[in-house]
Scaffold this active site. Structure first.
Site, short mmCIF file in Angstrom:
data_model
loop_
_atom_site.label_atom_id
_atom_site.label_comp_id
_atom_site.label_asym_id
_atom_site.label_seq_id
_atom_site.Cartn_x
_atom_site.Cartn_y
_atom_site.Cartn_z
N ARG A 14 -5.19 29.53 70.18
CA ARG A 14 -6.16 29.74 69.11
C ARG A 14 -7.34 30.58 69.62
NH1 ARG A 14 -10.11 25.41 66.02
NH2 ARG A 14 -10.80 26.86 64.39
N HIS A 15 -7.90 31.37 68.73
CA HIS A 15 -9.05 32.22 69.05
C HIS A 15 -10.28 31.42 69.45
CE1 HIS A 15 -11.13 31.14 65.33
NE2 HIS A 15 -9.95 31.24 64.73
N GLY A 16 -11.25 32.10 70.04
CA GLY A 16 -12.51 31.48 70.41
C GLY A 16 -13.39 31.21 69.20
N GLN A 17 -14.52 30.59 69.46
CA GLN A 17 -15.40 30.16 68.38
C GLN A 17 -16.07 31.34 67.66
OE1 GLN A 17 -19.51 28.39 68.86
NE2 GLN A 17 -18.38 26.49 68.53
N THR A 18 -16.29 31.16 66.37
CA THR A 18 -17.06 32.10 65.55
C THR A 18 -18.27 31.36 64.97
OG1 THR A 18 -16.02 31.58 63.43
CG2 THR A 18 -14.87 33.18 64.84
N ALA A 19 -19.17 32.11 64.34
CA ALA A 19 -20.32 31.48 63.70
C ALA A 19 -19.87 30.53 62.60
CB ALA A 19 -21.26 32.54 63.12
N ASN A 21 -17.03 28.86 62.52
CA ASN A 21 -16.52 27.65 63.17
C ASN A 21 -17.67 26.70 63.47
OD1 ASN A 21 -14.06 29.48 65.07
ND2 ASN A 21 -13.69 28.19 63.28
N ARG A 64 -11.16 38.04 65.26
CA ARG A 64 -11.43 36.91 66.15
C ARG A 64 -10.23 36.59 67.04
NH1 ARG A 64 -11.22 35.05 60.81
NH2 ARG A 64 -9.85 33.29 60.32
N GLU A 88 -4.57 33.77 59.49
CA GLU A 88 -4.89 32.43 59.05
C GLU A 88 -4.46 32.22 57.59
OE1 GLU A 88 -4.97 29.45 59.45
OE2 GLU A 88 -6.90 28.97 60.40
N HIS A 150 -4.63 31.39 64.75
CA HIS A 150 -5.64 30.58 64.10
C HIS A 150 -5.20 29.13 63.99
CE1 HIS A 150 -7.36 34.50 62.89
NE2 HIS A 150 -6.09 34.84 62.79
#
Length: 210
Positions: A14-19, A21, A64, A88, A150
């Protein structure tokens, strides 16, 4: 696929964190980039996953995921192949809303995770599985395919590939930001070897198919 012919593994990352998230907003297919923490998560995880010597990387084309995949590409020298099938789940009117907002406006649908104008989760699992199987021929026997995507979509794809019945799909827990799960061949199909991992155990399941 037969048990004797298939020896490849699949690592779902899974991708890293976003705002969004961090704010607990439903992202869906809205293209939100990694935040500063997400970039650091991706760099750290890529350093670990590079030690597994993957043979190919395929990623969702949403930024992302593609950015996350890029860290592993630079660490391994591999090229990232983008596939829209790994996007996603489309969230319709839920995209951009926080969990409390969704729960308040659609309490029954939220309890069932059925998005009124969104994508059916079983259809998501099917398209993710198709994307994985499209990429798998790029990997030699005994090799490793890294699939970058995702949380909801990867979990739906894993459920589909291991044959988990829809009525108990929630038995498989979430995948955290920059965590991964590993699938290996078993009995002509696939089994889950590792789930929601963020570190490499001393004896990694990639080295043992018993």
């Amino acid at each position: 696929m037969t048990e004797t012919a298939e020896t490849r593994r699949i690592l779902c990352w899974r991708h890293g964190q976003t705002a969004w998230n961090a704010e607990k907003r439903f992202q869906g297919q809205t293209d939100i980039p990694l935040n500063e923490r997400g970039l650091a998560q991706a760099e750290r995880a890529a350093g670990l996953l590079a030690r597994l010597r993957p043979d190919a990387i395929v990623s969702s084309d949403l930024s992302r995921a593609a950015t996350t995949a890029g860290f592993l590409a630079r660490a391994t020298g591999l090229r990232v192949e983008l596939d829209k099938g790994l996007r996603e789940r489309f969230g319709g009117r839920w995209e951009g809303l926080t969990t409390p907002e969704i729960r308040e406006r659609w309490p029954e649908e939220n309890a069932r995770m059925e998005i009124p104008d969104g994508e059916d989760i079983l259809a998501v699992g099917e398209r993710v599985q198709e994307a994985v199987l499209r990429a798998l021929p790029r990997v030699p026997e005994g090799g490793l395919l890294v699939v970058v995507g995702h949380g909801a979509a990867l979990r739906a794809g894993i459920n589909r590939m291991i044959g988990l019945p829809p009525e108990i799909r929630q038995a498989l827990g979430p995948i955290g930001n920059c965590a991964w799960s590993v699938l290996g061949p078993h009995g002509g199909g696939w089994r889950l070897l590792e789930h929601n991992a963020t570190s490499l155990p001393e004896t990694h399941p990639l080295s043992d198919d018993r």
